[in-house]
Design a protein around this motif. Sequence first.
Motif, PDB file in Angstrom:
ATOM      1  N   THR A  13       1.600 -10.384  -6.224  1.00  0.00           N
ATOM      2  CA  THR A  13       1.848 -11.199  -5.029  1.00  0.00           C
ATOM      3  C   THR A  13       1.029 -10.687  -3.846  1.00  0.00           C
ATOM      4  O   THR A  13       0.518 -11.476  -3.058  1.00  0.00           O
ATOM      5  N   LEU A  14       0.878  -9.378  -3.753  1.00  0.00           N
ATOM      6  CA  LEU A  14       0.079  -8.793  -2.684  1.00  0.00           C
ATOM      7  C   LEU A  14      -1.398  -9.160  -2.855  1.00  0.00           C
ATOM      8  O   LEU A  14      -2.054  -9.587  -1.896  1.00  0.00           O
ATOM      9  N   LEU A  15      -1.908  -9.035  -4.065  1.00  0.00           N
ATOM     10  CA  LEU A  15      -3.304  -9.383  -4.325  1.00  0.00           C
ATOM     11  C   LEU A  15      -3.549 -10.866  -4.038  1.00  0.00           C
ATOM     12  O   LEU A  15      -4.556 -11.227  -3.418  1.00  0.00           O
ATOM     13  N   GLY A  16      -2.624 -11.723  -4.446  1.00  0.00           N
ATOM     14  CA  GLY A  16      -2.752 -13.150  -4.168  1.00  0.00           C
ATOM     15  C   GLY A  16      -2.737 -13.443  -2.680  1.00  0.00           C
ATOM     16  O   GLY A  16      -3.520 -14.264  -2.183  1.00  0.00           O
ATOM     17  N   HIS A  17      -1.865 -12.751  -1.944  1.00  0.00           N
ATOM     18  CA  HIS A  17      -1.804 -12.956  -0.482  1.00  0.00           C
ATOM     19  C   HIS A  17      -3.111 -12.521   0.169  1.00  0.00           C
ATOM     20  O   HIS A  17      -3.647 -13.224   1.036  1.00  0.00           O
ATOM     21  N   ILE A  18      -3.644 -11.387  -0.256  1.00  0.00           N
ATOM     22  CA  ILE A  18      -4.915 -10.912   0.297  1.00  0.00           C
ATOM     23  C   ILE A  18      -6.028 -11.900  -0.046  1.00  0.00           C
ATOM     24  O   ILE A  18      -6.873 -12.216   0.784  1.00  0.00           O
ATOM     25  N   PHE A  19      -6.017 -12.411  -1.261  1.00  0.00           N
ATOM     26  CA  PHE A  19      -6.991 -13.412  -1.697  1.00  0.00           C
ATOM     27  C   PHE A  19      -6.948 -14.632  -0.767  1.00  0.00           C
ATOM     28  O   PHE A  19      -7.984 -15.128  -0.334  1.00  0.00           O
ATOM     29  N   GLY A  26      -9.957  -1.128  -8.123  1.00  0.00           N
ATOM     30  CA  GLY A  26     -11.175  -1.813  -7.700  1.00  0.00           C
ATOM     31  C   GLY A  26     -10.953  -3.273  -7.321  1.00  0.00           C
ATOM     32  O   GLY A  26     -11.900  -4.048  -7.272  1.00  0.00           O
ATOM     33  N   LEU A  27      -9.710  -3.642  -6.988  1.00  0.00           N
ATOM     34  CA  LEU A  27      -9.392  -5.033  -6.695  1.00  0.00           C
ATOM     35  C   LEU A  27      -9.432  -5.363  -5.209  1.00  0.00           C
ATOM     36  O   LEU A  27      -9.587  -6.521  -4.828  1.00  0.00           O
ATOM     37  N   ILE A  28      -9.294  -4.344  -4.378  1.00  0.00           N
ATOM     38  CA  ILE A  28      -9.392  -4.503  -2.923  1.00  0.00           C
ATOM     39  C   ILE A  28     -10.216  -3.360  -2.364  1.00  0.00           C
ATOM     40  O   ILE A  28     -10.441  -2.355  -3.033  1.00  0.00           O
ATOM     41  N   LYS A  29     -10.632  -3.521  -1.108  1.00  0.00           N
ATOM     42  CA  LYS A  29     -11.322  -2.430  -0.407  1.00  0.00           C
ATOM     43  C   LYS A  29     -10.864  -2.429   1.040  1.00  0.00           C
ATOM     44  O   LYS A  29     -10.394  -3.438   1.568  1.00  0.00           O
ATOM     45  N   ARG A  30     -10.991  -1.275   1.658  1.00  0.00           N
ATOM     46  CA  ARG A  30     -10.666  -1.121   3.079  1.00  0.00           C
ATOM     47  C   ARG A  30     -11.970  -1.085   3.856  1.00  0.00           C
ATOM     48  O   ARG A  30     -12.916  -0.397   3.460  1.00  0.00           O
ATOM     49  N   THR A  31     -11.994  -1.805   4.962  1.00  0.00           N
ATOM     50  CA  THR A  31     -13.167  -1.794   5.828  1.00  0.00           C
ATOM     51  C   THR A  31     -12.710  -1.599   7.270  1.00  0.00           C
ATOM     52  O   THR A  31     -11.548  -1.831   7.594  1.00  0.00           O
ATOM     53  N   ASP A  53     -12.975  -2.774  16.578  1.00  0.00           N
ATOM     54  CA  ASP A  53     -12.186  -1.564  16.786  1.00  0.00           C
ATOM     55  C   ASP A  53     -12.164  -0.783  15.468  1.00  0.00           C
ATOM     56  O   ASP A  53     -11.400  -1.107  14.561  1.00  0.00           O
ATOM     57  N   HIS A  54     -12.983   0.229  15.370  1.00  0.00           N
ATOM     58  CA  HIS A  54     -13.146   0.974  14.117  1.00  0.00           C
ATOM     59  C   HIS A  54     -11.919   1.781  13.720  1.00  0.00           C
ATOM     60  O   HIS A  54     -11.851   2.308  12.613  1.00  0.00           O
ATOM     61  N   ARG A  55     -10.940   1.867  14.617  1.00  0.00           N
ATOM     62  CA  ARG A  55      -9.689   2.545  14.257  1.00  0.00           C
ATOM     63  C   ARG A  55      -8.835   1.660  13.354  1.00  0.00           C
ATOM     64  O   ARG A  55      -8.001   2.155  12.606  1.00  0.00           O
ATOM     65  N   ILE A  56      -9.048   0.364  13.432  1.00  0.00           N
ATOM     66  CA  ILE A  56      -8.268  -0.590  12.643  1.00  0.00           C
ATOM     67  C   ILE A  56      -8.909  -0.765  11.274  1.00  0.00           C
ATOM     68  O   ILE A  56     -10.101  -1.026  11.172  1.00  0.00           O
ATOM     69  N   ARG A  57      -8.110  -0.597  10.241  1.00  0.00           N
ATOM     70  CA  ARG A  57      -8.578  -0.791   8.870  1.00  0.00           C
ATOM     71  C   ARG A  57      -8.152  -2.177   8.395  1.00  0.00           C
ATOM     72  O   ARG A  57      -7.010  -2.583   8.575  1.00  0.00           O
ATOM     73  N   LEU A  58      -9.086  -2.882   7.794  1.00  0.00           N
ATOM     74  CA  LEU A  58      -8.819  -4.208   7.251  1.00  0.00           C
ATOM     75  C   LEU A  58      -8.874  -4.152   5.730  1.00  0.00           C
ATOM     76  O   LEU A  58      -9.636  -3.372   5.151  1.00  0.00           O
ATOM     77  N   ILE A  59      -8.091  -4.987   5.110  1.00  0.00           N
ATOM     78  CA  ILE A  59      -8.053  -5.068   3.659  1.00  0.00           C
ATOM     79  C   ILE A  59      -8.792  -6.326   3.234  1.00  0.00           C
ATOM     80  O   ILE A  59      -8.546  -7.412   3.763  1.00  0.00           O
ATOM     81  N   GLN A  60      -9.710  -6.153   2.283  1.00  0.00           N
ATOM     82  CA  GLN A  60     -10.451  -7.290   1.735  1.00  0.00           C
ATOM     83  C   GLN A  60     -10.366  -7.251   0.221  1.00  0.00           C
ATOM     84  O   GLN A  60     -10.309  -6.170  -0.372  1.00  0.00           O
ATOM     85  N   ILE A  61     -10.395  -8.412  -0.375  1.00  0.00           N
ATOM     86  CA  ILE A  61     -10.410  -8.482  -1.825  1.00  0.00           C
ATOM     87  C   ILE A  61     -11.844  -8.285  -2.298  1.00  0.00           C
ATOM     88  O   ILE A  61     -12.794  -8.692  -1.627  1.00  0.00           O
ATOM     89  N   THR A  62     -12.010  -7.620  -3.427  1.00  0.00           N
ATOM     90  CA  THR A  62     -13.339  -7.420  -4.001  1.00  0.00           C
ATOM     91  C   THR A  62     -13.665  -8.598  -4.917  1.00  0.00           C
ATOM     92  O   THR A  62     -12.805  -9.427  -5.226  1.00  0.00           O
ATOM     93  N   ARG A  63     -14.889  -8.653  -5.351  1.00  0.00           N
ATOM     94  CA  ARG A  63     -15.282  -9.700  -6.311  1.00  0.00           C
ATOM     95  C   ARG A  63     -14.436  -9.588  -7.581  1.00  0.00           C
ATOM     96  O   ARG A  63     -13.959 -10.586  -8.104  1.00  0.00           O
ATOM     97  N   LYS A  64     -14.251  -8.354  -8.045  1.00  0.00           N
ATOM     98  CA  LYS A  64     -13.418  -8.119  -9.236  1.00  0.00           C
ATOM     99  C   LYS A  64     -11.997  -8.644  -9.000  1.00  0.00           C
ATOM    100  O   LYS A  64     -11.405  -9.272  -9.875  1.00  0.00           O
ATOM    101  N   GLY A  65     -11.468  -8.393  -7.807  1.00  0.00           N
ATOM    102  CA  GLY A  65     -10.130  -8.871  -7.463  1.00  0.00           C
ATOM    103  C   GLY A  65     -10.061 -10.387  -7.428  1.00  0.00           C
ATOM    104  O   GLY A  65      -9.103 -10.990  -7.930  1.00  0.00           O
TER     105      GLY A  65
END
Length: 140
Positions: free
Chosen positions: A36-42, A76-81, A86-98
């Motif tokens: 459910t988390l991966l789907g939400h990020i997607f 390898g399904l998500i990555k943090r960027t 604001d470089h203090r804030i981390r964002l979650i992105q889905i990878t191609r594999k994800g």
Amino acid sequence: MKTYQLALLQSKVYRRQRSFTSRFLKEHGLTTLEWTLLGHIFDKSNGGIKISAIADVFAVEISHMTNTLNSLADKGLIKRTAHKDDHRIRLIQITRKGSLLVNKIEHELAENLKSWFADLDSEILRNYVDALIYIAEKNR
């Protein structure tokens, strides 16, 4: 129907659906929460999504979400960027594999759920889903 009967019925439906989904997801190495988390990020990670925003949607503490996100990152399904402003804030992105995995599982699981609901009238199922959406959104 009495309130406790309704609660029991709701719990029974939840457990059956979760059991069905969990068995299917196990083949892909995911838990229901990870799925459910991966789907939400997607759905929401166009450019990235903050961990705090994810935790809010799932109504859990950020620390709980972090453990699940770490598991998805390890797979390898998500990555943090870093946020662009604001470089203090981390964002979650889905990878191609994800993304590929979400599309694959969603297609396969939807097909399997069709057989699970095969003997249920489509209008009843549509009304049930509409009721779930209404109840979930009513007290936000």
